[in-house]
Scaffold this motif. Structure first.
Motif, short mmCIF file in Angstrom:
data_model
loop_
_atom_site.label_atom_id
_atom_site.label_comp_id
_atom_site.label_asym_id
_atom_site.label_seq_id
_atom_site.Cartn_x
_atom_site.Cartn_y
_atom_site.Cartn_z
N ARG A 115 178.06 68.45 -42.85
CA ARG A 115 177.83 67.18 -42.15
C ARG A 115 176.77 66.34 -43.26
N LYS A 116 176.00 67.27 -43.72
CA LYS A 116 175.16 66.78 -44.83
C LYS A 116 175.90 66.35 -46.04
N TYR A 117 176.86 66.90 -46.58
CA TYR A 117 177.80 66.61 -47.48
C TYR A 117 178.42 65.19 -47.17
N LYS A 174 176.82 72.39 -40.40
CA LYS A 174 175.58 71.50 -40.74
C LYS A 174 175.58 71.18 -42.16
N GLU A 175 176.01 72.12 -43.07
CA GLU A 175 176.33 71.90 -44.55
C GLU A 175 177.25 70.93 -44.56
N GLU A 179 176.18 62.23 -47.20
CA GLU A 179 175.81 61.92 -48.70
C GLU A 179 176.89 60.96 -49.27
#
Length: 369
Positions: free
Chosen positions: A299-301, A296-297, A304
């Motif tokens: 994916r966010k990175y 999840k982390e 961005e």
């Protein structure tokens, strides 16, 4: 559409066109010779050429319907693209000849013998050709036949030229001013434009066009709504004639699923697509982790980064190997991007800032449909 129904539509439309054009060509050539009108004779010759074009369309349709064999396992459907290309050449040649004759007529105008009867025949022909053209275009769209569509447009153009011919004839009858050659030249450019557009479309099909957008949307919708499929990307459609496709697509599935569970999902989906859309589909599989905090982390990175890139449209297929810690991810980029290596190097550097110990495996690709 059912292949037999499609063949029936093309055959019926072609036979109607042949009969109408034979009658129209005979009347126009006889009246044009009697009236010494290059415009009327040219119309008649063009109608006669339409008969040949329709015969070619019929033959092409019959050949394309041949059953697949060892040498051509996907059938003979692409013969229709070659048929359309031949028709485009004939249309272009007709336009060239008409332009040449019209220029000669402008430089050395022939004396015209126009009668009310000849004008009436041309008007009647214009009406018939217009409705025949619109009917042929409609049937071409229904049967997805590029050849019929091209012939329909050419037939419709004939009706427009007939109107020019009528104007030229009436002007000559009332004011003894001959614009016959100019009318022919205008129509020649219309014919050449139709021929060019037809050849362009046929060449695109032969080279390999992107595929039908509506079909692609339907397939994506069908695949993505399937239980067990998280996402679907990288759809490719290869045309082997109208309404005859093979394709491939990559799907994301939960990495915890077993091979047997994935097989059942894909097998059912494959059969459904074949029966409902007449597409033979091959599936590639991306095993993805959507639940872990690490994923999840990441994916966010990555999201961005993608948001800050002009030419990167999206990413998918993110997978973190539990044994090697290797990161797998794919980018979809637009066709304006030329330096893929620069994007790869930039993204690798970006990922190293947060995940210095992990190796990155990035695949860059475009959308194919």
């Amino acid at each position: 559409m059912d292949k037999q129904k499609r063949e029936q539509i093309i055959t019926r439309t072609s036979i109607i066109g042949i009969l109408v054009n034979l009658l129209s060509a005979s009347a126009k050539i006889l009246i044009g010779l009697a009236a010494s009108s290059i415009a009327i004779v040219s119309e008649g010759i063009n109608n006669a050429a339409d008969v040949l074009s329709l015969v070619i369309t019929l033959v092409g349709t019959k050949l394309s319907a041949k059953h697949p064999d060892e040498d051509h396992p996907f059938g003979y459907g692409r013969i229709e693209y070659l048929t359309t290309m031949i028709l485009a050449v004939l249309i272009l040649y007709a336009g060239y000849e008409l332009a040449k004759e019209s220029i000669v007529n402008i430089i050395h105008p022939a004396k015209m013998s126009v009668t009310i009867l000849s004008v009436a025949v041309v008007v009647a022909s214009a009406i018939v050709k217009y409705f025949l053209g619109m009917y042929t275009i409609k049937m071409g769209e229904e049967a997805e036949s590029g050849a019929l569509d091209a012939l329909g447009k050419d037939c419709r153009n004939d009706s427009f030229f007939s109107i020019l011919t009528v104007v030229a004839s009436v002007l000559y009858m009332t004011a003894h001013i001959s614009i016959d050659g100019f009318a022919g030249l205008i129509f020649a450019f219309i014919i050449l434009k139709t021929g060019y557009e037809t050849m362009k479309d046929a060449a695109s099909d032969i080279i390999g066009s992107a595929g039908k957008e509506d079909l692609a949307k339907d397939l994506y919708r069908e695949i993505r709504k399937t239980d067990g499929v998280i996402h679907a990307v990288d759809l490719m459609l290869h045309s082997y004639g109208p309404d005859n496709y093979s394709g491939s697509v990559n799907i994301e599935v939960d990495h915890n699923l077993t091979v047997g569970e994935i097989y059942e999902v894909i097998h059912d989906l494959q059969l459904r697509i074949m029966h409902e859309y007449n597409v033979t589909m091959v599936f590639g599989i991306y095993a993805v982790d959507h639940d872990s905090e690490d994923a999840k982390e990441m994916r966010k990175y990555i999201a961005e980064y993608v948001r800050g890139q002009e030419h990167v449209k999206s990413y998918h297929a993110l997978y973190i190997s539990p044994t090697t810690d290797k990161i797998y991810v794919d980018f979809i980029v637009d066709y304006e991007l030329r330096d893929w290596d620069a994007v790869s190097a930039d993204f690798t550097e970006y990922m190293k800032k947060k995940y210095p110990e992990r190796e990155l495996e990035l695949v860059i690709e475009t959308e194919y449909v």
